[in-house]
Design an enzyme around this catalytic site. Structure first.
Site, PDB file in Angstrom:
ATOM      1  CE  LYS A  55      -4.270  -1.261  -0.299  1.00 55.91           C
ATOM      2  NZ  LYS A  55      -6.073  -0.842  -0.725  1.00 55.91           N
ATOM      3  CB  SER A 310      -1.147  -8.260  -0.762  1.00 49.35           C
ATOM      4  OG  SER A 310      -2.201  -8.483   0.250  1.00 49.35           O
TER       5      SER A 310
END
Length: 417
Positions: A55, A310
């Site tokens: 992110k 992720s």
């Protein structure tokens, strides 16, 4: 950058902007997954970045393009945890103040990481039960204050930043893989992956892995546009999004990658395998891609497959729930309501008559009724093997106790899982 659709050139520009600030994450071959699925499986370890997820890429790219006036006013965002950390990291790096809205379901570990990464530049506001409620509060504050809203996924600049993940993969691998499996929440990482691949390596198969309890991208493709899901399971907090973004949908709908819905219990099984076999602490969303390999994604044996891990922002206090969900999913954990006679030795007789030699009682909640001859108990049984269930149920039918099995979809499960 195009106001509507990011390009591969935008991905390159994003990578150049944070070169030296966000180092490439490792790409590691995983022997366990390769053997299990007869594939050449590689994990893109975004969990090993400073933000512990991908992110920070999109957040840094967006913030670095703000005008001096926008930087002075500051920014606001909503996050399930990882985006907030990415924004906090980017703001601290660029000297921009931020107000970060987190839903109450955000694990404590993620809240503390946002505060640590952002330092004096970040104010945390806990508001709403879901990400979408926190996002609504963030939007309202942005409109009222004039601060710039930093979307978690629905912005071309965010998408371009996330696209740098697959760009790095191909540079590290030395060639394009046969397939890449991407976790999907709001669709930013999936859209960024498609933007890069379709201009540079259009033959790569792209598989999007959504949590079964929040298949918002599949719903959008089915309805012809982003649509609110009536209900979501918040367990996979990094991907539990009620509605995907318009920008992400526009990219994904053009290319229509293969989507798979991954059961939350199966994600828990893979999280434990990652931890126990590979020494990897993954959050639920981080294990989505690797878990999807077990859902018959239609890959050729021996083909090279990259799974994007992720994020690794998992609160260790959640592992008790993760183990529980994994056992239930594997068919090794079951719950029953049992009417016991209120007399000495009732539980011992139940154990002797019902349980097998490898089975165990893991929960026993007994409510005694002094004015009744029997009392109800909630009994949790862990089987030595899933196939032991049928024999145990047959033994239950021979004892005098009144026994009712509690199915996994029962509201009662909320009290034990």
């Amino acid at each position: 950058m195009s106001a509507e659709r990011p390009t591969a050139a935008d991905v390159v520009a994003a990578a150049n902007r944070f070169a030296g600030v966000i180092e490439p994450s490792p790409l590691q071959r995983n022997d366990r997954l390769s053997r299990r699925y007869d594939l050449d499986v590689w994990l893109k370890r975004e969990d090993l970045l400073k933000v512990r997820s991908y992110k920070g890429r999109g957040a840094y790219n967006l913030l670095s393009e703000l005008s001096a006036e926008q930087r002075e006013r500051g920014v606001v965002c909503a996050s399930a945890g990882n985006h907030g950390q990415g924004v906090a990291f980017a703001c601290a790096s660029l000297g921009i103040t931020a107000r970060v809205y987190l839903p109450r379901t955000t694990p404590r570990q993620k809240r503390e990481r946002v505060a640590t990464l952002g330092g004096k530049y970040v104010q945390i506001v806990v508001d709403g039960e879901t990400y979408d409620e926190a996002a609504a509060a963030a939007c309202a504050h942005a409109e009222a204050s004039g601060m710039t809203l930093v979307p978690a996924f629905d912005d071309p600049r965010t998408i371009a930043g996330q696209g740098t993940v697959i760009k790095e993969v191909i540079e590290q691998l030395g060639h394009a893989p046969s397939a890449v499996v991407v976790p999907v929440g709001g669709g930013g990482l999936l859209a960024g992956t498609l933007v890069w691949l379709r201009e540079n390596h259009p033959d790569v198969t792209v598989i999007g892995a959504e949590p079964l309890g929040a298949t918002s991208m599949a719903a959008a493709l089915e309805h012809g546009g982003p649509v609110d899901l009536d209900h979501i399971d918040p367990f996979v907090d990094g991907a539990a999004v009620r509605k995907v973004g318009q920008h992400t949908y526009d990219v994904v709908s053009e290319w229509e990658p293969r989507l798979v819905a991954v059961p939350e219990g199966q994600i828990c099984v893979e999280m434990l395998d990652l931890y126990q076999s590979d020494g990897i602490i993954s959050e639920p969303a981080g294990a989505l891609a690797a878990t999807a390999l077990g859902l018959e994604p239609g890959l050729e044996p021996g083909s090279t497959v990259v799974c994007i891990l992720s994020g690794g922002n998992n609160d260790v206090s959640r592992y008790a729930e993760i183990v529980e969900r994994a056992l239930v999913h594997e068919g090794r954990k079951h719950y029953f309501l049992v009417e016991f006679p209120q007399e000495p030795g009732a539980l011992r007789r139940f154990i002797d008559d019902v349980l097998g030699p490898d089975d165990d009682i893991t929960l026993f909640e007994y409510v005694k009724r002094n004015n009744r001859e029997t009392g109800p108990a909630l009994v949790g049984v862990e089987l030595g093997a899933p196939e032991n269930l049928e024999a145990m149920v047959k033994r239950m039918n021979t004892v005098p106790h009144r026994i009712e099995r509690v199915p996994p979809d029962s509201p009662l499960f909320m009290f034990v899982v």
